[in-house]
Design an enzyme around this catalytic site. Structure first.
Site, mmCIF file in Angstrom:
data_model
loop_
_atom_site.group_PDB
_atom_site.id
_atom_site.type_symbol
_atom_site.label_atom_id
_atom_site.label_comp_id
_atom_site.label_asym_id
_atom_site.label_seq_id
_atom_site.Cartn_x
_atom_site.Cartn_y
_atom_site.Cartn_z
ATOM 1 N N THR A 288 0.844 -1.201 0.000
ATOM 2 C CA THR A 288 0.000 0.000 0.000
ATOM 3 C C THR A 288 0.874 1.244 0.000
ATOM 4 O O THR A 288 0.604 2.211 -0.722
ATOM 5 C CB THR A 288 -0.923 -0.007 1.235
ATOM 6 O OG1 THR A 288 -1.699 -1.200 1.230
ATOM 7 C CG2 THR A 288 -1.841 1.199 1.222
ATOM 8 N N GLN A 318 -6.420 -2.135 -2.187
ATOM 9 C CA GLN A 318 -5.583 -0.988 -1.822
ATOM 10 C C GLN A 318 -4.779 -0.492 -3.023
ATOM 11 O O GLN A 318 -3.920 -1.216 -3.542
ATOM 12 C CB GLN A 318 -4.625 -1.347 -0.688
ATOM 13 C CG GLN A 318 -5.302 -1.663 0.627
ATOM 14 C CD GLN A 318 -5.538 -3.146 0.828
ATOM 15 O OE1 GLN A 318 -5.588 -3.917 -0.134
ATOM 16 N NE2 GLN A 318 -5.689 -3.561 2.072
ATOM 17 N N GLN A 340 -10.273 2.256 -3.189
ATOM 18 C CA GLN A 340 -9.855 2.000 -1.807
ATOM 19 C C GLN A 340 -8.499 2.657 -1.557
ATOM 20 O O GLN A 340 -7.573 2.523 -2.354
ATOM 21 C CB GLN A 340 -9.758 0.492 -1.552
ATOM 22 C CG GLN A 340 -9.407 0.142 -0.111
ATOM 23 C CD GLN A 340 -9.544 -1.342 0.188
ATOM 24 O OE1 GLN A 340 -10.120 -2.094 -0.591
ATOM 25 N NE2 GLN A 340 -9.021 -1.773 1.323
ATOM 26 N N ASP A 341 -8.418 3.405 -0.435
ATOM 27 C CA ASP A 341 -7.157 4.055 -0.019
ATOM 28 C C ASP A 341 -6.694 5.118 -1.012
ATOM 29 O O ASP A 341 -5.506 5.190 -1.346
ATOM 30 C CB ASP A 341 -6.058 3.006 0.180
ATOM 31 C CG ASP A 341 -6.344 2.069 1.334
ATOM 32 O OD1 ASP A 341 -7.365 2.261 1.998
ATOM 33 O OD2 ASP A 341 -5.544 1.134 1.554
ATOM 34 N N ASP A 362 -12.125 3.476 3.068
ATOM 35 C CA ASP A 362 -10.996 4.121 3.777
ATOM 36 C C ASP A 362 -10.258 5.091 2.862
ATOM 37 O O ASP A 362 -9.023 5.129 2.845
ATOM 38 C CB ASP A 362 -10.010 3.056 4.286
ATOM 39 C CG ASP A 362 -10.675 2.014 5.170
ATOM 40 O OD1 ASP A 362 -11.735 2.313 5.750
ATOM 41 O OD2 ASP A 362 -10.135 0.894 5.270
ATOM 42 N N ARG A 430 -13.997 4.874 10.254
ATOM 43 C CA ARG A 430 -13.871 3.747 11.174
ATOM 44 C C ARG A 430 -12.450 3.755 11.732
ATOM 45 O O ARG A 430 -11.519 4.298 11.107
ATOM 46 C CB ARG A 430 -14.178 2.417 10.473
ATOM 47 C CG ARG A 430 -13.267 2.080 9.288
ATOM 48 C CD ARG A 430 -13.588 0.697 8.751
ATOM 49 N NE ARG A 430 -12.767 0.349 7.604
ATOM 50 C CZ ARG A 430 -12.652 -0.901 7.129
ATOM 51 N NH1 ARG A 430 -13.300 -1.890 7.705
ATOM 52 N NH2 ARG A 430 -11.896 -1.149 6.067
ATOM 53 N N TRP A 432 -8.964 2.750 12.347
ATOM 54 C CA TRP A 432 -7.897 1.884 11.858
ATOM 55 C C TRP A 432 -7.013 1.425 13.022
ATOM 56 O O TRP A 432 -6.594 0.272 13.089
ATOM 57 C CB TRP A 432 -7.082 2.642 10.809
ATOM 58 C CG TRP A 432 -5.962 1.884 10.197
ATOM 59 C CD1 TRP A 432 -5.785 0.533 10.169
ATOM 60 C CD2 TRP A 432 -4.846 2.442 9.491
ATOM 61 N NE1 TRP A 432 -4.627 0.207 9.494
ATOM 62 C CE2 TRP A 432 -4.035 1.364 9.068
ATOM 63 C CE3 TRP A 432 -4.460 3.733 9.180
ATOM 64 C CZ2 TRP A 432 -2.859 1.555 8.349
ATOM 65 C CZ3 TRP A 432 -3.295 3.927 8.451
ATOM 66 C CH2 TRP A 432 -2.513 2.853 8.045
#
Length: 524
Positions: A288, A318, A340-341, A362, A430, A432
């Site tokens: 990532t 990711q 994502q990410d 996220d 949320r 992490w």
């Protein structure tokens, strides 16, 4: 003779390996400080030392950490050459970069500790840099946690322990009076306006002619054809602003702004005209950390009028568009687009203004001290059975001064999500990590956000230790009556509490936000 040399080389490598392990064991056993036992409650530390002794103690921790970090770099480099596991190599390579970044920041921290005052810029710097050093160590450890590299894991765990202890001691001193700084122009932090050149570029409209040091153009009309070449040509450790103008076009490349490229500014022709795009992702073997289309580690970085995207797609999970690990960085009038990410606000102080940030899971994550102002935060249609998570803040220690502040922004769905919004849930964030900290204030929240507002990570993990807050928001999704009932969630009603998450307080930006329709006392 060839076979004899081969035998000698083999014996030499074994000898180096044994010496490395012995050194690691020595450092772990004999350099670990014994004067303070870390606890999540640092009052016992505060009771036992005055300011002078506490600073000396932090210095001791850091001085002892330096040889361990250097050993981690040497050991990781050695293991990279020895292992045939691609994922293990990638994780160790991340550790090399992260330890290298931490070594520099430890040296900077030691210099500023010499000028320590609990109400000084040096104090803010030390607190920020120690928080970032801890983030670097934890990012490294999480990458190698499930590998066979036990010796390096033990070394990194000890570094994490030392940094936690340093933060615990520092927290005793940093809670004294802080300066409440006055606004300059109501727009950008003081460190983003270090000179007239920066001010003019930041305040110019997209397309305004910028006098750049070098120009990137795909058609050959500039100094370079790729952004990567232009970044490589920039001077190392520049004291003054160095400007790269990237003309309109789609630049399919992964760009890294290394730690030596300080005070670099990359300016495009508009977020819809200049596009840097990559497709690295975790599913195809990248970490990532290394998947970003644009990754930045050079302090004092400014990005303006550009789109950064990762086109790997939602199936690849990711896949980062932009990752920033640079202190005092500014991203202005940019689009950051992935799934994502999307945006990895990895560490240190960051400021985003008038940006569009798009993603699904996220899609704003990391452990920086970061403020978003007047940005559009846009949730896209996720994969079937997925839920959108706007933030995943990663504060891992209660004494870190990190957190994500979303202020005077618009939290809205993309057109494709709006059409099927009732089929997918979208949450503000949320946790992490255990002390995750995120505040949404003075922002417009659309109806696509779930009435609960926030989602769990795994069971009841962090619901008591996190800090999530909402203050003076508006829009159909801003009603807090149905929000989660966690101990760590707060409906903020007192302006002084919200003040902690403004530009002036969270990132020491020397500026307070302009009017948002709510009356504030001095400092807002």
């Amino acid at each position: 003779m060839p076979s004899c040399n081969l035998h000698t080389n083999f014996i030499s490598k074994i000898f180096i390996f044994v010496i490395s392990l012995a050194t690691i064991i020595f450092l772990t056993l004999f350099l670990a400080p014994h004067s303070v036992t870390y606890t999540s409650n640092h009052e016992h530390v505060c009771d036992r030392a005055d300011e002078s002794n506490s600073i000396s103690l932090v210095k001791t921790f850091l001085v002892k950490s330096l040889p361990q970090m250097k050993m981690a770099v040497e050991s990781a480099g050695y293991m990279i050459r020895r292992t045939y596991d691609y994922k293990e190599k990638a994780a160790l390579d991340d550790c090399l970069e992260l330890m290298d970044l931490s070594i520099d920041k430890v040296k900077d921290t030691l210099m500023d500790l010499a000028n320590w005052s609990s109400v000084s810029d040096s104090a803010n710097n030390v607190h920020t840099w120690l928080s970032g050093i801890l983030t670097n160590h934890i990012t490294c450890f999480e990458g190698i946690e499930h590998t066979s590299q036990d010796s390096i894991k033990n070394l990194i765990q000890d570094l994490i322990s030392k940094t936690r202890k340093s933060l615990a001691v520092l927290a005793c001193l940093a809670n004294s009076d802080k300066r409440f700084l006055q606004p300059l122009n109501g727009r950008f932090p003081q460190w983003a306006l270090a000179n007239i050149k920066d001010r003019k570029i930041l305040e110019s409209w997209a397309g305004h002619k910028v006098k750049a040091d070098v120009v990137v153009a795909q058609d050959g009309s500039g100094d370079y054809r790729t952004v990567r070449e232009a970044v490589g040509s920039a001077p190392d450790r520049s004291k003054s602003r160095y400007v790269i103008h990237v003309k309109k076009g789609i630049y399919k490349e992964n760009v890294e702004v290394g730690k030596k490229k300080k005070n670099l500014m990359i300016v495009g022709d508009g977020m819809n005209k200049t596009i840097i795009t990559g497709s690295r992702n975790a599913a195809d073997g990248s970490t990532t950390f290394k998947s970003a289309a644009l990754a930045v580690a050079g302090d004092g970085f400014i990005l303006q009028d550009i789109c950064i995207q990762n086109t790997a797609g939602p199936e690849k999970h990711q896949a980062v568009a932009l990752r920033v690990s640079a202190d005092r960085s500014v991203v202005n009038r940019c689009q950051i687009d992935a799934y994502q990410d999307s945006l990895y606000t990895h560490s240190y102080r960051q400021f985003y203004r008038d940006c569009s940030i798009l993603g699904t899971v996220d899609f704003i994550f990391g452990d920086a001290a970061v403020v978003f102002q007047k940005c559009k935060i846009i949730a896209k249609k996720p994969l079937p059975n997925q839920k959108n998570m706007i933030t995943a803040q990663g504060r891992s220690d209660p004494n870190q001064n990190t957190g994500t502040s979303i202020q005077d922004c618009k939290i809205i769905p993309s057109p494709d999500l709006e059409l099927v919004g009732n089929l997918y849930s979208t949450f503000l964030g949320r946790p992490w990590r255990e002390y995750s900290r995120t505040v949404v204030m003075e922002s417009y929240i659309d109806k696509h956000v779930d009435p609960a507002g926030w989602a769990k990570w795994n069971g009841d993990f962090a619901v008591r230790s996190l800090y999530y807050g909402e203050y003076a928001n508006r829009g159909p999704g801003s009603d807090t009556s149905g929000r989660v009932k966690w101990e760590g969630f707060h409906v903020i009603t007192v302006p002084n509490e919200a003040l902690k998450f403004t530009v002036g307080e969270l990132i020491q930006g020397d500026v307070w936000l302009g009017s948002t329709g709510v009356s504030f006392n001095q400092g807002l």
